[in-house]
Design a protein around this motif. Structure first.
Motif, PDB file in Angstrom:
ATOM      1  N   UNK A  86       0.855  -1.181   0.000  1.00  0.00           N
ATOM      2  CA  UNK A  86       0.000   0.000   0.000  1.00  0.00           C
ATOM      3  C   UNK A  86       0.898   1.240   0.000  1.00  0.00           C
ATOM      4  N   UNK A  87       0.534   2.211  -0.819  1.00  0.00           N
ATOM      5  CA  UNK A  87       1.282   3.452  -0.852  1.00  0.00           C
ATOM      6  C   UNK A  87       0.385   4.593  -1.278  1.00  0.00           C
ATOM      7  N   UNK A  88       0.710   5.785  -0.808  1.00  0.00           N
ATOM      8  CA  UNK A  88      -0.086   6.954  -1.175  1.00  0.00           C
ATOM      9  C   UNK A  88       0.822   8.117  -1.548  1.00  0.00           C
ATOM     10  N   UNK A  89       0.360   8.899  -2.527  1.00  0.00           N
ATOM     11  CA  UNK A  89       1.075  10.075  -3.010  1.00  0.00           C
ATOM     12  C   UNK A  89       2.463   9.664  -3.513  1.00  0.00           C
ATOM     13  N   UNK A  90       3.532  10.206  -2.936  1.00  0.00           N
ATOM     14  CA  UNK A  90       4.877   9.803  -3.343  1.00  0.00           C
ATOM     15  C   UNK A  90       5.109   8.335  -3.035  1.00  0.00           C
ATOM     16  N   UNK A  91       4.517   7.841  -1.947  1.00  0.00           N
ATOM     17  CA  UNK A  91       4.599   6.421  -1.623  1.00  0.00           C
ATOM     18  C   UNK A  91       3.874   5.565  -2.654  1.00  0.00           C
ATOM     19  N   UNK A  92       2.841   6.135  -3.279  1.00  0.00           N
ATOM     20  CA  UNK A  92       2.151   5.456  -4.371  1.00  0.00           C
ATOM     21  C   UNK A  92       3.042   5.334  -5.594  1.00  0.00           C
ATOM     22  N   UNK A  93       3.814   6.374  -5.857  1.00  0.00           N
ATOM     23  CA  UNK A  93       4.772   6.317  -6.951  1.00  0.00           C
ATOM     24  C   UNK A  93       5.816   5.241  -6.668  1.00  0.00           C
ATOM     25  N   UNK A  94       6.297   5.209  -5.429  1.00  0.00           N
ATOM     26  CA  UNK A  94       7.268   4.183  -5.042  1.00  0.00           C
ATOM     27  C   UNK A  94       6.684   2.801  -5.258  1.00  0.00           C
ATOM     28  N   UNK A  95       5.469   2.603  -4.791  1.00  0.00           N
ATOM     29  CA  UNK A  95       4.789   1.321  -4.948  1.00  0.00           C
ATOM     30  C   UNK A  95       4.731   0.921  -6.420  1.00  0.00           C
ATOM     31  N   UNK A  96       4.317   1.826  -7.289  1.00  0.00           N
ATOM     32  CA  UNK A  96       4.205   1.516  -8.717  1.00  0.00           C
ATOM     33  C   UNK A  96       5.571   1.211  -9.334  1.00  0.00           C
ATOM     34  N   UNK A  97       6.609   1.929  -8.906  1.00  0.00           N
ATOM     35  CA  UNK A  97       7.962   1.635  -9.389  1.00  0.00           C
ATOM     36  C   UNK A  97       8.421   0.258  -8.922  1.00  0.00           C
ATOM     37  N   UNK A  98       8.070  -0.121  -7.702  1.00  0.00           N
ATOM     38  CA  UNK A  98       8.399  -1.455  -7.200  1.00  0.00           C
ATOM     39  C   UNK A  98       7.710  -2.518  -8.059  1.00  0.00           C
ATOM     40  N   UNK A  99       6.449  -2.288  -8.376  1.00  0.00           N
ATOM     41  CA  UNK A  99       5.712  -3.260  -9.205  1.00  0.00           C
ATOM     42  C   UNK A  99       6.332  -3.406 -10.590  1.00  0.00           C
ATOM     43  N   UNK A 100       6.934  -2.343 -11.106  1.00  0.00           N
ATOM     44  CA  UNK A 100       7.594  -2.410 -12.410  1.00  0.00           C
ATOM     45  C   UNK A 100       8.879  -3.238 -12.338  1.00  0.00           C
ATOM     46  N   UNK A 101       9.425  -3.382 -11.141  1.00  0.00           N
ATOM     47  CA  UNK A 101      10.669  -4.148 -10.977  1.00  0.00           C
ATOM     48  C   UNK A 101      10.457  -5.520 -10.365  1.00  0.00           C
ATOM     49  N   UNK A 102       9.292  -5.747  -9.763  1.00  0.00           N
ATOM     50  CA  UNK A 102       9.045  -7.004  -9.076  1.00  0.00           C
ATOM     51  C   UNK A 102       7.634  -7.480  -9.387  1.00  0.00           C
ATOM     52  N   UNK A 103       7.534  -8.479 -10.246  1.00  0.00           N
ATOM     53  CA  UNK A 103       6.227  -8.992 -10.653  1.00  0.00           C
ATOM     54  C   UNK A 103       5.695 -10.075  -9.727  1.00  0.00           C
ATOM     55  N   UNK A 104       6.351 -10.284  -8.604  1.00  0.00           N
ATOM     56  CA  UNK A 104       5.924 -11.331  -7.682  1.00  0.00           C
ATOM     57  C   UNK A 104       5.013 -10.817  -6.575  1.00  0.00           C
ATOM     58  N   UNK A 105       4.611  -9.577  -6.632  1.00  0.00           N
ATOM     59  CA  UNK A 105       3.706  -9.020  -5.633  1.00  0.00           C
ATOM     60  C   UNK A 105       2.282  -9.380  -6.057  1.00  0.00           C
ATOM     61  N   UNK A 106       1.525 -10.061  -5.178  1.00  0.00           N
ATOM     62  CA  UNK A 106       0.182 -10.514  -5.560  1.00  0.00           C
ATOM     63  C   UNK A 106      -0.833  -9.393  -5.791  1.00  0.00           C
ATOM     64  N   UNK A 107      -0.770  -8.326  -4.993  1.00  0.00           N
ATOM     65  CA  UNK A 107      -1.720  -7.231  -5.199  1.00  0.00           C
ATOM     66  C   UNK A 107      -1.231  -5.965  -4.507  1.00  0.00           C
ATOM     67  N   UNK A 108      -1.803  -4.843  -4.918  1.00  0.00           N
ATOM     68  CA  UNK A 108      -1.386  -3.557  -4.367  1.00  0.00           C
ATOM     69  C   UNK A 108      -2.573  -2.609  -4.269  1.00  0.00           C
ATOM     70  N   UNK A 109      -2.464  -1.690  -3.331  1.00  0.00           N
ATOM     71  CA  UNK A 109      -3.487  -0.683  -3.071  1.00  0.00           C
ATOM     72  C   UNK A 109      -2.813   0.687  -3.143  1.00  0.00           C
ATOM     73  N   UNK A 110      -3.235   1.500  -4.075  1.00  0.00           N
ATOM     74  CA  UNK A 110      -2.531   2.740  -4.372  1.00  0.00           C
ATOM     75  C   UNK A 110      -3.463   3.941  -4.215  1.00  0.00           C
ATOM     76  N   UNK A 111      -3.093   4.843  -3.328  1.00  0.00           N
ATOM     77  CA  UNK A 111      -3.891   6.041  -3.062  1.00  0.00           C
ATOM     78  C   UNK A 111      -3.206   7.258  -3.689  1.00  0.00           C
ATOM     79  N   UNK A 112      -3.945   7.969  -4.523  1.00  0.00           N
ATOM     80  CA  UNK A 112      -3.517   9.207  -5.185  1.00  0.00           C
ATOM     81  C   UNK A 112      -2.019   9.216  -5.522  1.00  0.00           C
ATOM     82  N   UNK A 113      -1.593   8.274  -6.386  1.00  0.00           N
ATOM     83  CA  UNK A 113      -0.167   8.148  -6.685  1.00  0.00           C
ATOM     84  C   UNK A 113       0.342   9.190  -7.678  1.00  0.00           C
ATOM     85  N   UNK A 114       1.605   9.508  -7.541  1.00  0.00           N
ATOM     86  CA  UNK A 114       2.314  10.243  -8.584  1.00  0.00           C
ATOM     87  C   UNK A 114       2.688   9.180  -9.608  1.00  0.00           C
TER      88      UNK A 114
END
Length: 172
Positions: free
Chosen positions: A70-98
Motif C-alpha cells: 500500500x502506498x499513497x502520493x509519493x509512496x504510491x509512486x514508489x509502490x508503482x515503481x516497485x511493481x515495475x521491478x518485481x512482478x511477484x507481488x500478488x496485489x497492491x493498493x494505491x492512493x492518489x499516486x504520482x
C-alpha cells in the motif's frame, strides 16, 4: 503510518503481509532522513521497498503469495515503481499516486512544485530530463507492471492531480 492501524491489523491477522510504504524522505524521522531522498526520488525509495520485501521473505516473516503493498502520493509512486521491478507481488493498493513526474512538475500547486524539483534533482533535470522521467515515472514503465492494483483518488486533491491516477489506471 506509524502506530496502530486497524487496516494493517485486519490484513495481518488474516495471514497477509501488509507492507505500507513510508518512503525515505517522509517527515517524522529528522532532517537528514528527509534530505536523503533529494535527487534520488524514484530510485532510493524504490530500492528501500524492494529490500523490505526481500528481507521479509528471507526471514520468512510473510509468505510471498500473501504480500499486499500500500502506498499513497509519493509512496504510491514508489509502490508503482516497485511493481515495475518485481512482478511477484500478488496485489497492491494505491492512493492518489504520482505516476508521471514530468506532468507533476507542471500540474501541481505552487507550494509543492519546489519540493518536487528538489526530490528529483534540479541539476539532473538540466542534464537529461527525458532520461530521468523515463527511469523514474511509473507511467513510462507500464508494460512491466502485471500486479493487480486498486486505485483511490480524491476529486479535490490539489497536491497530486486526478489525472495522475486516471492516466496510469487507463494504461494498465
Amino acid at each position: 503510518k506509524r502506530g496502530y492501524s486497524e487496516e494493517r491489523a485486519y490484513w495481518n491477522n488474516n495471514g497477509f503481509g501488509y507492507i505500507e510504504v513510508d518512503y525515505r524522505g517522509s517527515t517524522g524521522y529528522g532532517t537528514d532522513y528527509i534530505r536523503a531522498l533529494n535527487g534520488k526520488w524514484g530510485l532510493l525509495d524504490t530500492s528501500d521497498v524492494i529490500e523490505t520485501i526481500n528481507f521479509t521473505l528471507r526471514n520468512h516473516l510473510y509468505e510471498a503469495d500473501k504480500i499486499i503493498l500500500k502506498g499513497s502520493s509519493a509512496g504510491g509512486m514508489t509502490l508503482l515503481n516497485v511493481l515495475a521491478e518485481n512482478n511477484n507481488i500478488p496485489c497492491a493498493c494505491c492512493y492518489y499516486p504520482v505516476s508521471d513526474i514530468q506532468k507533476l512538475l507542471t500540474e501541481t500547486h505552487k507550494f509543492e512544485s519546489g519540493y518536487t524539483r528538489t526530490l528529483i534533482g534540479d541539476e539532473l533535470l538540466k542534464i537529461d530530463s527525458l532520461k530521468l522521467f523515463n527511469e523514474r515515472s511509473p507511467i513510462k514503465k507500464i508494460d512491466k507492471i502485471n500486479t493487480p492494483v486498486i486505485f483511490f483518488q480524491g476529486i479535490k486533491d490539489s497536491v497530486v492531480p486526478q489525472d495522475q491516477t486516471r492516466s496510469i489506471h487507463k494504461k494498465l
